[in-house]
Design a protein around this motif. Structure first.
Motif, PDB file in Angstrom:
ATOM      1  N   ALA A 279       0.824  -1.207   0.000  1.00  0.00           N
ATOM      2  CA  ALA A 279       0.000   0.000   0.000  1.00  0.00           C
ATOM      3  C   ALA A 279       0.857   1.255   0.000  1.00  0.00           C
ATOM      4  O   ALA A 279       0.536   2.236   0.674  1.00  0.00           O
ATOM      5  CB  ALA A 279      -0.936  -0.010   1.204  1.00  0.00           C
ATOM      6  N   THR A 280       1.946   1.241  -0.742  1.00  0.00           N
ATOM      7  CA  THR A 280       2.835   2.383  -0.863  1.00  0.00           C
ATOM      8  C   THR A 280       3.565   2.314  -2.197  1.00  0.00           C
ATOM      9  O   THR A 280       3.986   1.226  -2.618  1.00  0.00           O
ATOM     10  CB  THR A 280       3.872   2.422   0.278  1.00  0.00           C
ATOM     11  OG1 THR A 280       4.858   3.435  -0.003  1.00  0.00           O
ATOM     12  CG2 THR A 280       4.568   1.089   0.442  1.00  0.00           C
ATOM     13  N   PRO A 281       3.728   3.442  -2.898  1.00  0.00           N
ATOM     14  CA  PRO A 281       4.453   3.421  -4.169  1.00  0.00           C
ATOM     15  C   PRO A 281       5.957   3.223  -3.987  1.00  0.00           C
ATOM     16  O   PRO A 281       6.674   3.018  -4.964  1.00  0.00           O
ATOM     17  CB  PRO A 281       4.151   4.806  -4.758  1.00  0.00           C
ATOM     18  CG  PRO A 281       3.893   5.661  -3.567  1.00  0.00           C
ATOM     19  CD  PRO A 281       3.195   4.772  -2.579  1.00  0.00           C
ATOM     20  N   HIS A 282       6.444   3.265  -2.748  1.00  0.00           N
ATOM     21  CA  HIS A 282       7.872   3.098  -2.488  1.00  0.00           C
ATOM     22  C   HIS A 282       8.329   1.646  -2.620  1.00  0.00           C
ATOM     23  O   HIS A 282       9.531   1.381  -2.693  1.00  0.00           O
ATOM     24  CB  HIS A 282       8.215   3.603  -1.083  1.00  0.00           C
ATOM     25  CG  HIS A 282       7.921   5.060  -0.883  1.00  0.00           C
ATOM     26  ND1 HIS A 282       6.641   5.543  -0.759  1.00  0.00           N
ATOM     27  CD2 HIS A 282       8.741   6.140  -0.781  1.00  0.00           C
ATOM     28  CE1 HIS A 282       6.674   6.853  -0.592  1.00  0.00           C
ATOM     29  NE2 HIS A 282       7.941   7.250  -0.615  1.00  0.00           N
ATOM     30  N   ARG A 283       7.374   0.694  -2.647  1.00  0.00           N
ATOM     31  CA  ARG A 283       7.723  -0.718  -2.701  1.00  0.00           C
ATOM     32  C   ARG A 283       6.979  -1.384  -3.852  1.00  0.00           C
ATOM     33  O   ARG A 283       5.855  -1.020  -4.177  1.00  0.00           O
ATOM     34  CB  ARG A 283       7.385  -1.413  -1.372  1.00  0.00           C
ATOM     35  CG  ARG A 283       8.025  -0.749  -0.147  1.00  0.00           C
ATOM     36  CD  ARG A 283       9.526  -0.869  -0.154  1.00  0.00           C
ATOM     37  NE  ARG A 283      10.144  -0.188   0.980  1.00  0.00           N
ATOM     38  CZ  ARG A 283      10.766   0.986   0.913  1.00  0.00           C
ATOM     39  NH1 ARG A 283      10.836   1.634  -0.245  1.00  0.00           N
ATOM     40  NH2 ARG A 283      11.305   1.524   1.986  1.00  0.00           N
ATOM     41  N   MET A 284       7.617  -2.401  -4.451  1.00  0.00           N
ATOM     42  CA  MET A 284       7.063  -3.055  -5.627  1.00  0.00           C
ATOM     43  C   MET A 284       6.237  -4.284  -5.301  1.00  0.00           C
ATOM     44  O   MET A 284       5.194  -4.543  -5.911  1.00  0.00           O
ATOM     45  CB  MET A 284       8.203  -3.449  -6.580  1.00  0.00           C
ATOM     46  CG  MET A 284       7.784  -4.272  -7.772  1.00  0.00           C
ATOM     47  SD  MET A 284       9.180  -4.862  -8.775  1.00  0.00           S
ATOM     48  CE  MET A 284      10.028  -5.942  -7.600  1.00  0.00           C
ATOM     49  N   VAL A 285       6.694  -5.101  -4.351  1.00  0.00           N
ATOM     50  CA  VAL A 285       6.054  -6.377  -4.081  1.00  0.00           C
ATOM     51  C   VAL A 285       6.172  -6.684  -2.594  1.00  0.00           C
ATOM     52  O   VAL A 285       7.115  -6.237  -1.920  1.00  0.00           O
ATOM     53  CB  VAL A 285       6.696  -7.502  -4.928  1.00  0.00           C
ATOM     54  CG1 VAL A 285       8.139  -7.749  -4.522  1.00  0.00           C
ATOM     55  CG2 VAL A 285       5.896  -8.782  -4.884  1.00  0.00           C
ATOM     56  N   GLU A 286       5.175  -7.429  -2.085  1.00  0.00           N
ATOM     57  CA  GLU A 286       5.128  -7.821  -0.678  1.00  0.00           C
ATOM     58  C   GLU A 286       5.056  -9.336  -0.622  1.00  0.00           C
ATOM     59  O   GLU A 286       4.245  -9.946  -1.342  1.00  0.00           O
ATOM     60  CB  GLU A 286       3.877  -7.202  -0.037  1.00  0.00           C
ATOM     61  CG  GLU A 286       3.928  -7.008   1.450  1.00  0.00           C
ATOM     62  CD  GLU A 286       2.825  -6.076   1.918  1.00  0.00           C
ATOM     63  OE1 GLU A 286       2.936  -5.531   3.023  1.00  0.00           O
ATOM     64  OE2 GLU A 286       1.832  -5.882   1.173  1.00  0.00           O
ATOM     65  N   VAL A 287       5.881  -9.981   0.207  1.00  0.00           N
ATOM     66  CA  VAL A 287       5.968 -11.451   0.191  1.00  0.00           C
ATOM     67  C   VAL A 287       5.725 -12.015   1.585  1.00  0.00           C
ATOM     68  O   VAL A 287       5.829 -11.311   2.589  1.00  0.00           O
ATOM     69  CB  VAL A 287       7.346 -11.918  -0.328  1.00  0.00           C
ATOM     70  CG1 VAL A 287       7.636 -11.327  -1.705  1.00  0.00           C
ATOM     71  CG2 VAL A 287       8.467 -11.551   0.644  1.00  0.00           C
ATOM     72  N   THR A 288       5.432 -13.309   1.619  1.00  0.00           N
ATOM     73  CA  THR A 288       5.222 -13.984   2.896  1.00  0.00           C
ATOM     74  C   THR A 288       6.554 -14.237   3.598  1.00  0.00           C
ATOM     75  O   THR A 288       7.633 -14.139   3.006  1.00  0.00           O
ATOM     76  CB  THR A 288       4.516 -15.329   2.686  1.00  0.00           C
ATOM     77  OG1 THR A 288       5.349 -16.158   1.857  1.00  0.00           O
ATOM     78  CG2 THR A 288       3.156 -15.148   2.042  1.00  0.00           C
ATOM     79  N   ASN A 289       6.445 -14.604   4.871  1.00  0.00           N
ATOM     80  CA  ASN A 289       7.650 -14.927   5.644  1.00  0.00           C
ATOM     81  C   ASN A 289       8.438 -16.059   5.006  1.00  0.00           C
ATOM     82  O   ASN A 289       9.674 -16.040   4.995  1.00  0.00           O
ATOM     83  CB  ASN A 289       7.260 -15.329   7.075  1.00  0.00           C
ATOM     84  CG  ASN A 289       6.832 -14.146   7.913  1.00  0.00           C
ATOM     85  OD1 ASN A 289       7.232 -13.011   7.654  1.00  0.00           O
ATOM     86  ND2 ASN A 289       6.005 -14.392   8.910  1.00  0.00           N
TER      87      ASN A 289
END
Length: 287
Positions: A109-119
């Motif tokens: 939920a931020t343009p500063h990051r491209m992708v979010e991953v699991t642990n």
């Protein structure tokens, strides 16, 4: 009596916190706003991009955006605009480790990051704790089409039926598998299984490629007309934006960028200034 009342109370509390049932389905979605920026989802089956990857927080809802059960131990990720689901090869550019993951959620939920991953993805790709990682996302075409086609709500194309003696098979056990293989069969067509049955976990197959940490840049856009690129550059004033012009055959493109930047913190700060100037589609990239 008190024990019976306590047991009933425990059951009531448990029922109140019961997660909603999973209902996996295809999602593209309308434009949406997050972190003060508008995003425009679109289908992409052969794209690649670079940026910064982060790990999911611990307080994620029970379900992902496409209705699957969220699981920190699964090989899954979130992306801001890809169709859901999509199968991608995620590369940690800092050490060269690669893993095939299922994109089934919206974020970060931020343009500063491209992708979010699991642990689990972070562990397998050896992400440093609490630190954004320079990463590359490459959409795998055959695997992504297969993942979409098995879910309700997926767009259907009008295509000619294949001969009954031939079926298309894709080996999802290998991250490199991207080409359908023809295999003969004499069986009659089977009815598709429910999505909840056919969705399976991807194998934890980590491959090693050459590490390429690269440098951080802010990309402000790519244009086919130099004048438009110059206008974009002028919008960010004294931030040191430049234009890189390249030619491919008769087509010329003009990329507007700022950098290289020395650290993630500096890239975040510069991106904040660019966004405040009104260039809301600017992103951090790795080159």
């Amino acid at each position: 009596m008190k024990r019976a009342i306590a047991a009933v109370f425990t059951l009531l509390v448990a029922s109140c916190h019961r997660p909603p049932p999973a209902a996996p389905h295809y999602v593209l979605g309308s434009p949406y706003q997050a972190g003060g920026v508008w995003y425009y989802p679109s289908e992409s089956y052969d794209g690649a991009e670079t940026g910064l990857a982060i790990v999911y927080p611990s307080d994620h809802p029970d379900l992902t955006t496409d209705g699957e059960i969220f699981d920190q131990s699964a090989l899954t990720a979130a992306h801001q605009t890809l169709q859901l689901p999509a199968i991608v090869r995620l590369t940690n550019l800092e050490n060269g480790l690669q893993l095939v993951v299922r994109v089934n959620d919206r974020g970060p939920a931020t343009p500063h990051r491209m992708v979010e991953v699991t642990n689990r993805v972070a562990v397998l790709l050896r992400f440093p704790s609490g630190t954004p990682v320079r990463a590359r996302v490459e959409v795998l075409p055959a695997e992504s089409h297969a993942a979409v086609d098995q879910l309700p709500g997926a767009p259907k194309l009008a295509i000619a039926a294949a001969p009954r003696g031939v079926v298309q098979q894709v080996d999802l056990s290998s991250p490199a598998a991207a080409t359908p293989v023809q295999a003969p069969t004499t069986e009659a067509p089977r009815e598709a299984l429910p999505a909840s049955v056919t969705i399976a976990g991807l194998p934890e197959t980590v491959t090693q490629s050459a590490a390429y940490p690269g440098r951080l840049y802010i990309q402000l856009g790519t244009f086919q007309t130099y004048e438009y690129a110059a206008i974009q550059r002028s919008r960010v004033g004294g931030l040191g934006a430049a234009i890189d012009s390249t030619r491919n055959g008769r087509t010329q493109t003009h990329r507007v960028y700022i950098g290289p930047l020395d650290s993630v913190q500096q890239a975040d700060n510069v991106l904040d200034q660019v966004l405040r100037s009104g260039v809301t589609d600017a992103r951090i990239v790795v080159q």
